[in-house]
Enzyme design. Structure first.
Site, mmCIF file in Angstrom:
data_model
loop_
_atom_site.group_PDB
_atom_site.id
_atom_site.type_symbol
_atom_site.label_atom_id
_atom_site.label_comp_id
_atom_site.label_asym_id
_atom_site.label_seq_id
_atom_site.Cartn_x
_atom_site.Cartn_y
_atom_site.Cartn_z
ATOM 1 N N HIS A 19 52.988 40.190 38.189
ATOM 2 C CA HIS A 19 51.669 39.567 38.023
ATOM 3 C C HIS A 19 50.615 40.638 37.697
ATOM 4 C CE1 HIS A 19 48.496 36.550 38.980
ATOM 5 N NE2 HIS A 19 47.827 37.633 39.324
ATOM 6 N N GLU A 20 50.571 41.685 38.498
ATOM 7 C CA GLU A 20 49.573 42.745 38.262
ATOM 8 C C GLU A 20 49.842 43.447 36.925
ATOM 9 O OE1 GLU A 20 47.046 42.570 40.015
ATOM 10 O OE2 GLU A 20 47.867 41.448 41.705
ATOM 11 N N HIS A 29 48.113 41.630 34.233
ATOM 12 C CA HIS A 29 46.698 42.046 34.164
ATOM 13 C C HIS A 29 46.589 43.416 33.491
ATOM 14 C CE1 HIS A 29 44.945 38.799 36.459
ATOM 15 N NE2 HIS A 29 45.646 39.053 37.547
ATOM 16 N N GLU A 41 43.838 35.721 34.128
ATOM 17 C CA GLU A 41 44.919 35.081 34.888
ATOM 18 C C GLU A 41 45.981 34.501 33.966
ATOM 19 O OE1 GLU A 41 44.434 36.439 38.322
ATOM 20 O OE2 GLU A 41 45.830 34.755 38.276
HETATM 21 ZN ZN ZN Z 1 45.717 37.746 39.211
#
Ligand code: ZN
Length: 499
Positions: A263-264, A267, A293
């Site tokens: 997830h990171e 980003h 997101e």
């Molecule tokens: Zn996030």
């Protein structure tokens, strides 16, 4: 380009660089700062905040903007420069229209409310925290008034995180999503199939780190322009040339760390893909929280929870953890990756129920701002919505209304971004697969470059040129909609559970 534009860009870049120094100190505070060094760090951060504000609110920026906004001059700017002027005006107004006394008052409240929240959460005592929430609501209303949004404070709060979004639009999207989501949740709940994440125990941390570095580098994260370390709460900070991600490890929850890191990484890939030549100007900045997101979730969910991803990575996963995976079949592992189970805690939620957590928070925020809901009645409203949407009632406020940090920082209107990001991720996923039908065959070979290249061109390279809705429209030719998300969730989960 007129000289005033060149001057403007120099001043914007100076403010940006100062901001990156604060960001780095903030990262260090959560990753490496010795326990008794916090006071000096607070002073350093306060001084930088002051310098940063001076740089961002420099009167010369205002003067140059006014000059560049004159129709005769603005008409001569190229499209990119027009984006910079428009976005810089928005930012400049935000930092200059708030009186210094107000900014200081809000900073004090954020600090006090954070500690009150942490304390109230430990003791599960909402009443002790309620007065801080009241003050935050009042300050947000005042802030909205200063910026000309007096009648629409909640829309103002939303617009801060996602330009171009408002409560009415989000309300319509969420209502449509809820209608499709609840039957899907019921279908899965009625299924005899159950994932068993408890199968995954005793994963040595050193190998977990090796695996997640291989995975994140494989997805395309450039470790020569970023790093990953350990912190209590995972996050991703920095931009462009220097991205700092964090994760945390637990021997008995290897998938939490892995998916949190992916997830990171999503980003981080977005920030690494922003055009370096525009660093420090709005063209080198991200397009808001929903778009951010969408990037983290697309890699975490659409990519890394899919069969093709595991076809490539499972052999390596097994080679690193032969003991813990000895009795776990491929199908059991894949089901654990795609476990669906309602939970009271948002951050522990699977990707289906996650959206319901956001619907709950949006409904509450909207009613708080419209005056339909009083702060004192928040726990009761939370609990009844939790029962309605998740089928679970919190036993106490700690696992209900006190679970999230956001409101203690006055961050209203932030939660919807998570769900809008899910919608956008699915919509982008549908689009990229229609353009590249064999995309997942790449993944099965461990090649993610075609997807990353597509995101680089369509999303990352755009900077702040378009807001989330306009970006979706441009890239997919359709309006932002919950239908691609619903279709993706059905495609992923029904074959697993509806047996
Ligand atoms: Zn996030």
């Amino acid at each position: 380009m007129p000289d005033s534009y060149v001057q403007l860009v120099l001043l914007l870049k100076r403010a940006h660089v100062l901001g990156t120094v604060s960001g780095l100190l903030g990262w260090d505070e959560q990753v490496f700062l010795p326990a008794d060094s916090a006071d000096l760090r607070a002073e350093q951060l306060a001084l930088l905040a002051e310098l940063d504000h001076e740089a961002s609110a420099h009167p010369e920026i205002g003067r140059l903007l006014t000059e560049l906004e004159q129709p005769a001059i603005q008409g001569g700017l190229d499209a990119a420069a027009q984006v910079v002027v428009r976005a810089a005006r928005r930012d400049y107004d935000r930092v200059t229209k708030l009186p210094a006394a107000f900014v200081a008052e809000k900073a004090r409240l954020c600090s006090a409310a954070y500690h009150a929240w942490a304390d109230a959460r430990t003791r599960s005592d909402f009443a002790a925290y309620a007065p801080f929430l009241e003050q935050h609501l009042a300050l947000t209303r005042r802030e909205a008034t200063y910026l000309g949004w007096g009648e629409r404070p909640y829309d103002y709060a939303i617009d801060q995180h996602d330009p171009g979004m408002d409560a009415a639009r989000i309300g319509a999207l969420f209502a449509e999503l809820k209608q499709g989501l609840l039957p899907l949740v019921q279908q899965i709940a009625a299924s005899p199939v159950r994932a068993n994440p408890a199968l995954l125990r005793g994963f040595p941390l050193a190998q977990q780190e090796v695996f997640l570095r291989e995975v994140t580098a494989g997805l395309g994260f450039n470790y020569r322009r970023g790093r990953i370390d350990v912190s209590l709460h995972p996050f991703c900070s920095g931009s462009g040339e220097d991205i700092r991600m964090t994760t945390r490890f637990d021997p008995d929850s290897p998938l939490d760390s892995l998916f949190g890191s992916i997830h990171e990484t999503g980003h981080g890939l977005y920030e690494q893909g922003l055009p370096l030549e525009h660093q420090g100007t709005p063209l080198g900045e991200n397009a808001g929280m929903a778009v951010h997101e969408s990037q983290s979730r697309l890699w975490e969910n659409q990519v890394a929870r899919g069969r093709a991803f595991w076809r490539h990575f499972e052999p390596r996963f097994r080679a690193l953890f032969p003991g813990p995976l000895a009795g776990v079949s491929s199908e059991e592992l894949y089901l654990a990756v795609n476990a669906v189970e309602p939970t009271l805690i948002r951050v522990e939620s699977d990707e289906i129920h996650y959206n319901l957590h956001i619907l709950l928070r949006f409904d509450i925020e909207r009613r708080l701002f419209s005056g339909e809901l009083a702060v004192a009645d928040l726990p009761a409203a939370w609990n009844s919505l939790s029962q309605e949407l998740l089928g679970l009632t919190p036993a106490n406020d700690r696992e209900g209304v006190l679970q999230d940090v956001h409101w203690s920082g006055g961050a209203f209107g932030y939660f919807p971004s998570y769900c809008l990001g899910n919608m956008m991720a699915a919509q982008l996923w549908t689009q990229v697969r229609s353009e590249h039908p064999a995309l997942e065959e790449d993944f099965a070979r461990g090649d993610f470059s075609r997807l990353l290249g597509w995101l680089r061109t369509r999303i990352h390279a755009q900077g702040r040129r378009l807001d989330a809705r306009a970006l979706v429209r441009e890239v997919t030719g359709t309006e932002l909609s919950p239908q691609p998300l619903l279709a993706y969730l059905r495609e992923r989960y029904l074959p697993l559970y509806a047996k």
